[in-house]
Design an enzyme around this catalytic site. Sequence first.
Site, mmCIF file in Angstrom:
data_model
loop_
_atom_site.group_PDB
_atom_site.id
_atom_site.type_symbol
_atom_site.label_atom_id
_atom_site.label_comp_id
_atom_site.label_asym_id
_atom_site.label_seq_id
_atom_site.Cartn_x
_atom_site.Cartn_y
_atom_site.Cartn_z
ATOM 1 N N THR A 1 0.833 -1.206 0.000
ATOM 2 C CA THR A 1 0.000 0.000 0.000
ATOM 3 C C THR A 1 0.865 1.253 0.000
ATOM 4 O O THR A 1 0.626 2.195 -0.763
ATOM 5 C CB THR A 1 -0.932 -0.022 1.233
ATOM 6 O OG1 THR A 1 -1.864 -1.089 1.048
ATOM 7 C CG2 THR A 1 -1.679 1.280 1.408
ATOM 8 N N GLN B 1 -0.536 -9.091 -6.890
ATOM 9 C CA GLN B 1 -1.149 -10.413 -7.016
ATOM 10 C C GLN B 1 -0.312 -11.406 -7.809
ATOM 11 O O GLN B 1 -0.457 -12.606 -7.651
ATOM 12 C CB GLN B 1 -2.530 -10.276 -7.684
ATOM 13 C CG GLN B 1 -3.522 -9.502 -6.843
ATOM 14 C CD GLN B 1 -3.774 -10.144 -5.500
ATOM 15 O OE1 GLN B 1 -3.905 -11.364 -5.398
ATOM 16 N NE2 GLN B 1 -3.829 -9.336 -4.453
ATOM 17 N N SER C 1 3.902 -6.428 -2.844
ATOM 18 C CA SER C 1 3.779 -6.628 -1.403
ATOM 19 C C SER C 1 4.264 -8.021 -1.044
ATOM 20 O O SER C 1 3.786 -9.014 -1.603
ATOM 21 C CB SER C 1 2.303 -6.477 -1.033
ATOM 22 O OG SER C 1 2.107 -6.819 0.314
ATOM 23 N N HIS D 1 3.922 -9.978 1.597
ATOM 24 C CA HIS D 1 3.057 -10.992 2.222
ATOM 25 C C HIS D 1 2.142 -11.642 1.190
ATOM 26 O O HIS D 1 1.610 -12.717 1.420
ATOM 27 C CB HIS D 1 2.305 -10.435 3.441
ATOM 28 C CG HIS D 1 1.081 -9.650 3.128
ATOM 29 N ND1 HIS D 1 -0.174 -10.175 3.224
ATOM 30 C CD2 HIS D 1 0.925 -8.373 2.725
ATOM 31 C CE1 HIS D 1 -1.065 -9.247 2.899
ATOM 32 N NE2 HIS D 1 -0.423 -8.154 2.596
ATOM 33 N N CYS E 1 -22.776 -7.537 2.507
ATOM 34 C CA CYS E 1 -23.182 -7.996 3.836
ATOM 35 C C CYS E 1 -21.985 -8.509 4.642
ATOM 36 O O CYS E 1 -22.140 -8.947 5.774
ATOM 37 C CB CYS E 1 -24.260 -9.060 3.734
ATOM 38 S SG CYS E 1 -23.998 -10.208 2.404
#
Lengths: 440, 440
Positions: free
Chosen positions: A50, A157, A174, A176, A300
């Site tokens: 990020t 990704q 990234s 991780h 949801c």
Amino acid sequence: MASLDEGWADPARLYREGRRARMLLDAAREAAAEAVGCRADELVFTPSGTRAVHSGVAGALAGRRRVGAHLIVSSVEHSSVLHAAEVHEAGGGTVTQVPVDRTGAVDPAAYGAVLRGDTALACLQSANHEVGTEQPVAEVAESCRAAGVPLLVDAAQSLAWGKVPGDWSMLAASAHKWGGPSGVGLLVVRKGIRFAQQGPGDERESGRAPGFENLPAIVAAAASLRAVRAEAAEEAARLRGLTERIRARVPALVPDVEVVGDPVRRLPGTVTFSCLYVDGETLLHELDRAGFSVSSGSSCTSSTLMPSHVLKAMGVLSEGNVRVSLPPGTPPEDVERFLEVLPGTVAAVRERLGAPVATEAVPETGGDLVVDAIGRRCPIPVIELAKVIGDVPVGGTVRVLSDDEAARLDIPAWCEMRGQEFVGEEPAEKGTAYLVRRST
Amino acid sequence: MASLDEGWADPARLYREGRRARMLLDAAREAAAEAVGCRADELVFTPSGTRAVHSGVAGALAGRRRVGAHLIVSSVEHSSVLHAAEVHEAGGGTVTQVPVDRTGAVDPAAYGAVLRGDTALACLQSANHEVGTEQPVAEVAESCRAAGVPLLVDAAQSLAWGKVPGDWSMLAASAHKWGGPSGVGLLVVRKGIRFAQQGPGDERESGRAPGFENLPAIVAAAASLRAVRAEAAEEAARLRGLTERIRARVPALVPDVEVVGDPVRRLPGTVTFSCLYVDGETLLHELDRAGFSVSSGSSCTSSTLMPSHVLKAMGVLSEGNVRVSLPPGTPPEDVERFLEVLPGTVAAVRERLGAPVATEAVPETGGDLVVDAIGRRCPIPVIELAKVIGDVPVGGTVRVLSDDEAARLDIPAWCEMRGQEFVGEEPAEKGTAYLVRRST
């Protein structure tokens, strides 16, 4: 573990522990650069993917301020890219979001068409984080080169699986995400790209990532990238077989399911599908009880009550959304057990919600119908629509009143899945009215 | 180690590993907040102490933009604070640097006097990172409260030893400074302080620290803070005894040494001294060969060729500067061996540089003298000055020509140590001319 013992010192210091730390840092940078396919002095380590994206976008926009303030992103970028774009827009810049098709991919020609004389930066992910669809990075990079616009690729990704193809200008990733530790991202800025680091800097990481380097994590990150790459080709083929099986079997085992994302151009280990008449949060909890940790882009499951912006941009069903990520090493037995457990789990959730059964025979009656689902959350509005569609004659309409944001996405998606006509939406006294005409 | 196994998941996820990660994160926040003396919801974890300072300064300045754009810092703050101040100034803000005395401490009255109606933020470290001097935080916090100005305390150096006293408003710290892992800082913003996070944010860490949380490091950071605090009182007393011994013995063992920093109000494990006629880099390398890893604020150890801004602000000698940091657990034998090794090491460096011997008898001759040290680096200009001072009569002057930035600090400091009069400096054809009048 070794780097926790060896790499605690400050690489900016002259004493032996500092010099050893500097050597470890240099070696990690060399290894990461080789895996990315860039020069070591083009790559800096950041505290996260990020932060790499935020610094990269801000630095490139500032470095090319004289060219203009136009930023291009795809509509399915990671939130870190979209947040950076929001900040740019709030500061007076302009942003173009390139749309995607129903598989989640941008059209390279459409992307190329929005490049302008005042475009300072273009961003495109290498593959989507929610549905796994690969983007046409090489083609888009070519258009960007031709237009003289740098392309920043969010490769979070895909970097585990290989180098990003094409002649891109900047890259963020990234650790991780490739199986490395938390706390490490990387930002690559090719030589020749105008870049002006924003905010306070210091002498570390070429002035592009201030603060004490997280050396143990950086060393582990570089080592793990090497390790996953060594097995990437074989493991990608194996995982692709497993996700292929999920893609094929889930629609056969569970009625009213939409598998989303490109069936071919996709990440090896990611598969995403949405289940009609299912509450994503309940489904996640039931799968969790069965030992499966999956994610969801349904509203949801989010505190914002907004469905995933990716599913929204694709125009696919968001309710009952399930994202399965198979980490390297996932045994086939786990996938088989998931396929055994899923149908019963979905059926139980549907039964609890009073969802219509696919085979239900509904008598035809005349007239238009209004379904008042105000105050009801996803997936109830779609369930209520499905229950009454048979009550109107072919050509008749159902008007669904809903104040749930997910309905805006899920009612049109339901119509597409069911072969019914979605007429449109209009503001209602409370919420929004969605008009559906019965076609079959 | 445990948190590497348990804490890898995303605390924003609903599945069990995510929920466990969330619990670990919440527990770490509670523990850190207790150690700091704040509410858990006032504390966020950042990727480093530097990032905590940068975010804290930017957020507070933006949050109080309507009050004004005046920022106060001390002249001996950590570079992260000074870099944030530079960015503020470059963006049109105003910055006041509060000076320090020769011990490195600000005067609380002088600090209070620069608070203005348009002061948006005041910053003060709890203790200095180079010389160990504690700052009068509680008194300055009181003035700030009275003026309605938030005080941000950079507590990186002192948090291991205890809570920061006084009614401060914001606090930043760094885990690796208290013996925790790299990759974790913390930022505390008390309830009621206007704060507007700058740059892109996300839903993590109350919107104040975007990016995937480095959970294993956060958990280890909180655990290590608890652990060092449990032994802080006892260990502080023990280390204070050891640094007290260094402070007392070094000037007795090594001629022409200035021990810097406050002798009483100081960190337990830090001691700093400067050696006349010594090249800091060579001394560091020699001490390193003897097994001692020390730092230096001399310009001859920095790539910038500028001496430490801290030593400069204090007006003390920078050449041959040595900073000894004793980590908790340092055995007394190590200190004794350091004291055994140091005198010979310093003497050898001095001999190699042709430094004047303290007892050297210099014949008096008449007239003024010019020492041309253009192109010579620290400590040569001071060595050449010391060599000729005896060649002028009392009342006569020596004019030292130097283009080394360290001379600006070290020639006046040498005069003060030697009881000679520093008349002043003026631009010369090349570099600067420093005028020294022989007093004794």
